[in-house]
Design an enzyme around this catalytic site. Structure first.
Site, PDB file in Angstrom:
ATOM      1  CG  ASP A   1      -2.858 -20.929  27.730  1.00  7.47           C
ATOM      2  OD1 ASP A   1      -3.491 -20.720  28.784  1.00  7.47           O
ATOM      3  OD2 ASP A   1      -2.813 -22.036  27.172  1.00  7.47           O
TER       4      ASP A   1
ATOM      5  CG  ASP B   1      -2.959 -18.730  32.832  1.00  6.28           C
ATOM      6  OD1 ASP B   1      -3.534 -19.173  33.843  1.00  6.28           O
ATOM      7  OD2 ASP B   1      -2.937 -19.311  31.740  1.00  6.28           O
TER       8      ASP B   1
ATOM      9  CG  ASP C   1      -0.473 -24.294  31.057  1.00  5.31           C
ATOM     10  OD1 ASP C   1      -0.714 -24.350  32.268  1.00  5.31           O
ATOM     11  OD2 ASP C   1      -0.641 -23.283  30.363  1.00  5.31           O
TER      12      ASP C   1
END
Ligand code: ATP
Length: 907
Positions: A643, A647, A334
């Site tokens: 997170d 996901d 990310d």
């Protein structure tokens, strides 16, 4: 004295919510008082699950005997006793017991190490106490606490729900049912089974959507999961694909060896050799060839790897991840928070009529809004600017905190940055809260990409909106000028401005207002085309300082790094450029792909396109799953960070799912194989490095241990073939195998990583543990051991030594050569001179321990009797060390030659 809180009933689902509140003497809005909570904490203890009972001590000890090898030894011991060789028999049984004890201790320690890691990943709980919302560690919850839960949380205790909004809970941890259950507050019949108690949220289950509030009715062991926990005692599994493969290998080996031993025995009998002697030889062969220390060494090496990773802030949740990390070929990370600090500061505000610069850094509201000419920006005279600031401040769930000089935040950093810039312009949250009380909200989600709130304003209502620029343009029909008039939105100009800001790496959010908002029209469906765009707020989120070197290290190690983000493509590219993600050299395809472009790709084009691209922008969590699958289609071993609740599928699908320990939801942590306690990308790189080190150490142990087994077995086989006396006896072989595995071999698990671990390509997961080069080294050392043993044995006998003396010399030769060879195995490619003799203190300690053990077995009379050994003279030791030196020189030369050959081949 504490007021008696009634926990008599466990049927809280059968009582109306307000009665549960009365029963537990709490307040449905203000919660418990701090003092009362402290009293109850004393009375009920911490909200933790009881220690796992697991298998009983006896069962766990007995399990140590459940190995094919041990069966062989037990039978050998029994038959030896029947043959009247009591001393030998006792030695064999003693070895079995020692082996079990060592195995038991090591297994317990490895388990304890894994268990203690769990404590590193905290679970927080949101409670209301004294009427104030606060976050506490979930251990501190007590019955009666008013708990708030929302999507992504793990329910921290058993809760009777009082209020909920579209609450859905995944109860698979409790019921095995993976479809999320819809919750409500209705009273249920007493007899309702746990799985159907819709008005309860149970400890350990995961909130997948919505939010709710409820009263804690049970904590710790009293919860439903506590009950299950007590009954089942979920054991930590120490099995990994590698240990399973090795287990299978050792079973095959045992069968093969038994067949060979039986053949030896039969041949001996046919040749009319002495039955007892032949049997002893068969047993010797069996115990010689089996690598006893192998399973324990593998477990220990993995466990040490796990604790090393924990020290570097990567907590392993599933042991196989330690192995897989070493073969990772792609890391998908990310952007926000992993590659960047997730510390946002608004730097510029664009409005249709002018752009404003913002000074100051961090979350302290110290700074100014300046026009392009450097003058204070006219917040009062530019209506668009004022409304943009208002939207940023009021359409916001974050809060600023300050203690002394230090300013901190609660909530989302993006929102906090908008609070800070509003405060710099004099609009504090108290101010906005008073003049614009909030009466409704459409919350932000990565899919929705905007947030809207409805406020009372004078006699009417106003809606404030903020979100991703493209998304906001779908909602806006017009834009505001500085005099508060409106004109049709100039989408091209807005996009151009956003693009320019994003190209500087700034995160851009658009703000909007709908001034005549009607309560009934405040829905997701009614918003598009009704909002007035007020401006763009661009914020800086600096890259983490450790990110760039970590990305470079990954590239050097042959690992591709891909950035995945919900942010704009230009912002993502700018940050990717800054941290080096785009530095992977020439690629054939596009380096940056957006979610929309991904959606348009044909399934067959997906893997190639995904493999070539380095940045994926405006990607939805669902697309993450497809990205992982596409990369896996290309044969990659993928580590993926995440997170959010959404996901979880991608984290499960990835070879290594990586969750964020700080900002991650409990749902993500639950799905992950590894949790980063600092959310930092560099930690993933560190874990990969450790993973490679662990694998190296396993290979080193195997390369070290196998030559002894092969060498000893060959010595026995040749003795039988020649009809000669055995140069080493079964009990002596057991001594060598057991003592060297513990004192010498295990120390390799403590070996520090070699300097070059991150300069070579990732290990192919299909590659066998032992490469051709290592197999030939093992055979070389085995051959040298056989030659050395026979030469020494014969030399001693010819020069007047007794049989026990000659055997003692041969046995010591095995051990000394193993000790010398151990130093060589500390690096599979470099010489020990290069890595330094004393860099692994444990190893030195092990060698000294082994030396003492050898002196005891050689000179202590009782050991001489038990192991049929005899004291050696100085000359004997000289010959032994001479052989060890020769072996070391030959192995050193082989390493050197191979290194040169590899160099020439360019390997
Ligand atoms: P990453 O996947 O790297 O963590 P991200 O945090 O940018 O990326 P999201 O949180 O999904 O991804 O945000 C997507 C977009 O939604 C952002 O680029 C921003 O424009 C907008 N956005 C982010 N947070 C908010 C918020 N609290 N309110 C409104 N819009 C937001």
């Amino acid at each position: 004295m504490t007021a008696p809180v009634s926990l008599e009933t466990n049927a809280h689902h059968g009582i109306p919510g307000h009665e549960v509140v009365l029963l537990l003497e709490t307040d449905p809005h203000r919660g418990l008082s701090g003092d009362e909570a402290a009293r109850r904490a004393q009375r009920f203890g911490p909200n933790v699950l009881p220690a796992q009972r697991g298998a009983g001590l006896l069962v766990r000890i007995l399990r140590q005997f459940h190995h094919p090898l041990i069966y062989v030894l037990l039978v050998a011991g029994a038959v030896t006793a029947l043959l009247g060789e009591y001393v030998d028999s006792v030695v064999i049984f003693a070895v079995v017991v020692v082996n079990a004890v060592v195995g038991f201790i090591q297994e317990s320690r490895a388990e304890a190490a894994l268990q203690s890691l769990r404590a590193l990943v905290h679970t927080d709980a949101k409670v209301v106490r004294d009427g104030r919302e606060r976050v506490i560690a979930s251990e501190e919850l007590v019955p009666g606490d008013l708990v708030l839960v929302e999507a992504g949380d793990k329910v921290p205790a058993d809760i009777r729900l009082l209020r909920e909004v579209e609450l859905r809970v995944d109860e698979s941890a409790l019921t095995g049912e993976s479809v999320p259950v819809v919750k409500d507050e209705v009273v249920l019949p007493d007899a309702t089974p746990v799985a159907d108690r819709r008005n309860m949220a149970h400890s350990g289950t995961l909130v997948t959507a919505g939010s709710g509030a409820g009263v804690v009715v049970a904590t710790g062991a009293e919860t439903e999961i506590g009950e299950i926990h007590r009954l089942v005692g979920a054991a930590t599994t120490l099995a990994t694909p590698l240990t399973e493969k090795l287990g299978y290998f050792s079973k095959l080996l045992t069968v093969g060896i038994l067949a060979l031993a039986a053949l030896t025995f039969a041949v001996g009998l046919l040749r009319r050799q002495d039955a007892v002697e032949t049997f002893t030889a068969a047993i010797a062969l069996a115990v010689a060839a089996i690598p006893e220390g192998l399973p324990a060494a593998v477990t220990i090496t993995l466990a040490i790897g796990v604790s090393r990773m924990a020290k570097r802030r990567a907590v392993i949740r599933r042991l196989p991840a330690v192995e897989t990390l070493g073969s990772t070929t792609v890391i998908c990370a990310d952007k926000t928070g992993t590659l960047t600090e997730n510390q946002m500061t608004v730097r510029e505000i664009w409005t249709p009529d002018e752009t404003v610069h913002v000074t100051g850094s961090g979350y302290a509201p110290d700074g100014e809004l300046l026009t392009e000419g450097g003058l204070p920006a006219p917040v009062t005279s530019n209506a668009a600017l004022r409304w943009s600031l208002l939207a940023g401040a009021a359409c916001n769930d974050a809060a600023l905190t300050h203690e002394g000089e230090h300013w901190g935040i609660v909530g989302d950093p993006t929102e906090a940055a908008m609070l800070v810039v509003a405060a710099k312009a004099g609009l504090t949250s108290e101010h906005t809260g008073d003049s614009l009380p909030r009466i409704g909200a459409i919350s932000f989600s990565s899919e929705r990409q905007y947030m809207a709130t409805l406020h009372r304003s004078g006699d009417g209502h106003v809606a404030l909106v903020k979100g991703a620029v493209e998304r906001m343009l779908e909602l806006c029909s017009d834009q505001m000028c500085s005099d508060e008039s409106v004109q049709p939105v100039d989408a091209a100009a807005v996009l151009h401005a956003a693009e320019q800001l994003a190209a500087e790496g700034l995160r851009v959010l658009a703000t909007g207002v709908r001034r005549s908002a009607d309560l009934r029209e405040f829905t997701e469906d009614a918003l598009p085309g009704t909002v007035t765009l007020t401006g763009l707020q661009a914020m800086l989120d600096p890259p983490r300082s450790a990110a760039t070197p970590a990305v470079t290290a990954c590239h050097t190690a042959g690992i591709a790094v891909k950035m995945i983000t919900g942010d704009h493509a230009s912002t993502a590219s700018a940050i990717a450029g800054a941290v080096g993600v785009l530095d992977t050299g020439p690629t054939t395809g596009r380096a940056v792909l957006t979610g929309a472009e991904l959606a348009d790709l044909l399934p067959e084009d997906m893997p190639d396109a995904v493999e070539h691209a380095s940045v994926f922008a405006r990607v939805s969590p669902e697309q993450k799953l497809r990205l992982v699958e596409a990369l896996q289609d290309k044969g990659h071993v993928v580590a993926m960070t995440g997170d959010g609740v959404n996901d979880a599928p991608a984290l499960r699908q990835a070879n290594i799912g990586v969750a964020m320990g700080r900002s991650g939801t409990e749902v993500a942590k639950d799905a992950a194989d590894m949790v980063l306690t600092d959310d930092d990308f560099a930690t993933i790189e560190a874990a990969v490095e450790e993973g490679r080190g662990v694998f190296d150490n396993l290979t080193k142990f195997i390369t070290w241990t196998l030559p002894t087994n092969v060498g000893q077995a060959l010595v026995i086989v040749t003795a039988i073939a020649l009809g000669a006396a055995l140069p080493i006896l079964p009990t002596q072989i057991l001594w060598i195998n057991m003592t060297t595995a513990v004192a010498l071999g295990l120390m390799l698990a403590f070996e520090p990583k070699e300097a070059g671990v991150m300069t070579r390509p990732p290990r192919d997961p299909g590659q066998p543990l032992l490469t051709g080069a290592l197999v030939s080294r093992i055979l070389l050392v085995s051959g040298l051991l056989v030659a050395g043993a026979w030469w020494l044995f014969e030399w001693e006998l010819t020069n007047g030594a007794t049989l026990p003396e000659a055997r003692t010399a041969a046995m010591n030769m095995f051990v000394v050569v193993q000790a010398f060879y151990l130093f060589s195995c500390r690096s599979l490619t470099h010489s020990v001179w290069r890595i330094g003799f004393f860099t692994n203190r444990w190893l030195i300690f092990g060698v000294v321990t082994q030396a003492v053990a050898q002196l005891l077995i050689t000179y202590l009379p009782v050991m001489n009797t038990v192991f049929q050994t005899a004291p050696l003279d100085f000359g004997g030791w000289l010959r032994i060390f001479a052989i060890a030196v020769v072996v070391s020189v030959v192995v050193g030369a082989e390493k050197w030659l191979r290194a040169r050959m590899n160099l020439r081949k360019g390997v």
